[in-house]
Scaffold this motif. Structure first.
Motif, mmCIF file in Angstrom:
data_model
loop_
_atom_site.group_PDB
_atom_site.id
_atom_site.type_symbol
_atom_site.label_atom_id
_atom_site.label_comp_id
_atom_site.label_asym_id
_atom_site.label_seq_id
_atom_site.Cartn_x
_atom_site.Cartn_y
_atom_site.Cartn_z
ATOM 1 N N GLU A 10 -8.529 -2.338 4.325
ATOM 2 C CA GLU A 10 -9.324 -1.811 3.222
ATOM 3 C C GLU A 10 -10.738 -2.377 3.268
ATOM 4 O O GLU A 10 -11.714 -1.642 3.064
ATOM 5 C CB GLU A 10 -8.655 -2.180 1.899
ATOM 6 C CG GLU A 10 -9.403 -1.703 0.670
ATOM 7 C CD GLU A 10 -8.641 -1.980 -0.606
ATOM 8 O OE1 GLU A 10 -9.260 -2.514 -1.557
ATOM 9 O OE2 GLU A 10 -7.429 -1.684 -0.670
ATOM 10 N N ASN A 27 -3.299 -5.313 7.677
ATOM 11 C CA ASN A 27 -2.965 -5.258 6.262
ATOM 12 C C ASN A 27 -2.152 -6.487 5.879
ATOM 13 O O ASN A 27 -1.440 -7.056 6.705
ATOM 14 C CB ASN A 27 -2.162 -3.990 5.946
ATOM 15 C CG ASN A 27 -2.954 -2.721 6.183
ATOM 16 O OD1 ASN A 27 -3.705 -2.282 5.329
ATOM 17 N ND2 ASN A 27 -2.802 -2.127 7.371
ATOM 18 N N ARG A 81 -6.009 2.736 -2.633
ATOM 19 C CA ARG A 81 -7.354 2.332 -2.195
ATOM 20 C C ARG A 81 -8.438 3.100 -2.955
ATOM 21 O O ARG A 81 -9.521 2.574 -3.185
ATOM 22 C CB ARG A 81 -7.514 2.552 -0.691
ATOM 23 C CG ARG A 81 -6.758 1.557 0.182
ATOM 24 C CD ARG A 81 -7.086 1.782 1.641
ATOM 25 N NE ARG A 81 -6.473 0.783 2.504
ATOM 26 C CZ ARG A 81 -6.669 0.689 3.809
ATOM 27 N NH1 ARG A 81 -7.473 1.567 4.409
ATOM 28 N NH2 ARG A 81 -6.081 -0.245 4.519
ATOM 29 N N ASP A 112 -7.753 6.115 3.129
ATOM 30 C CA ASP A 112 -6.464 5.622 2.658
ATOM 31 C C ASP A 112 -5.486 5.310 3.783
ATOM 32 O O ASP A 112 -4.342 4.931 3.522
ATOM 33 C CB ASP A 112 -5.829 6.629 1.694
ATOM 34 C CG ASP A 112 -6.029 8.058 2.152
ATOM 35 O OD1 ASP A 112 -5.290 8.507 3.039
ATOM 36 O OD2 ASP A 112 -6.951 8.721 1.628
#
Length: 304
Positions: A69, A136, A13, A63
């Motif tokens: 993200e 995710n 990331r 992270d």
């Protein structure tokens, strides 16, 4: 940058993160004072004691896979104050920017290991796997099992462990040493600063003053005293919704148990003197005599 991936972590990331010149990175092994340091830095940079929002929003763990993200990047992009970002990655897994400020905090590794054991008990593995899968676009890695051994055996296993580092810094003594070594090797850089949990415990006022100076924050005596008072663990415990990361129940079963321990833990009663001395010797072999003596703080690295 070295790549670290684990059940909770994706260091890649950082390759896609849009930095600002004055970003502050708080990079510590788990249970070494990360949340404590975030709270102090937040009071200094945001000039307020009433945060008004959860710690994971004010100071995201960039992270970590507990949030997507996109969500983390959008949160940071929207912030107008000087940003202070959490990570447990070793410094060799982070971008190196001369204008950033890197704040690291270390603690006696046996204290950190016992605190991590408590925290693992406060997590629901099935819920964490579900959460990580939801936010995710990839299946989560298997989470490590809960410690099934007594505390003494648990410590012995971690002391002897050579587990490959995955960015969470608490898989064993060698993993912890990897994080310490990455910071120690850069300790003379003007923007890399090492703090010790014991020094914060024993002289919180002095360490708050040091931190303010490093961040370029002017403190008069009244404000300095107020920040020190607000940064004690006793003052933070009643405000878990603001002072504990992910206090909404998405990660921890009981947010109030996050500050369960603190300070020096009971490992001297769990291990023999030879075993304790052996920790110093092994750590010295992994990071060098000076770094081991500094992080142990009690002379164990020099005994024998």
């Amino acid at each position: 940058m070295r790549t670290y991936t684990g059940p909770f972590i994706d260091s890649s990331r950082w390759e896609r993160f849009q930095p600002r010149p004055d970003d502050v990175l708080i990079a510590t092994p788990p249970k070494c004072g990360t949340t404590w340091m975030q709270h102090i830095v937040g009071m200094l940079l945001m000039d307020t004691f009433e945060a008004g929002q959860p710690l994971s929003r004010r100071s995201p763990w960039l992270d970590a896979l507990f949030a997507s993200e996109r969500e983390v990047f959008e949160t940071l992009a929207a912030q107008t104050h000087r940003r202070f970002i959490k990570t447990h990655l070793p410094l060799d897994g982070l971008p190196s920017h001369g204008s950033w400020t890197y704040i690291t905090v270390f603690r006696h590794p046996l204290d950190a290991m016992l605190s991590a054991r408590d925290q693992r008990e406060n997590m629901d593995p099935a819920h964490l796997v579900k959460l990580i899968a939801e936010v995710n676009d990839r299946p989560p890695q298997a989470l490590p099992p809960r410690p099934q051994t007594d505390p003494a055996t648990y410590l012995r296993n971690l002391i002897d462990s050579d587990a490959e580092p995955n960015g969470h810094s608490i898989l064993g003594l060698a993993d912890y040493a990897n994080t310490l070594r990455a910071a120690w090797e850069r300790r003379h850089e003007p923007n890399v600063h090492l703090f010790h949990y014991d020094e914060m415990s024993n002289d919180l006022g002095g360490q708050v003053g040091r931190l303010a100076g490093l961040l370029g924050v002017a403190l008069d005596a009244e404000r300095h005293r107020a920040i020190v008072e607000a940064a004690t663990l006793d003052a933070m415990r009643p405000r878990v919704r603001e002072t504990v990361p992910y206090a909404d129940g998405s990660v921890f079963k009981d947010a109030e148990a996050f500050f369960r321990g603190g300070g020096r833990r009971g490992w001297p009663a769990l291990l023999t003197p030879d075993e304790i001395s052996g920790v110093g010797h092994r750590l010295e072999a992994l990071v060098g005599r000076e770094a081991a003596a500094w992080v142990l703080q009690d002379g164990a690295a020099r005994n024998g």
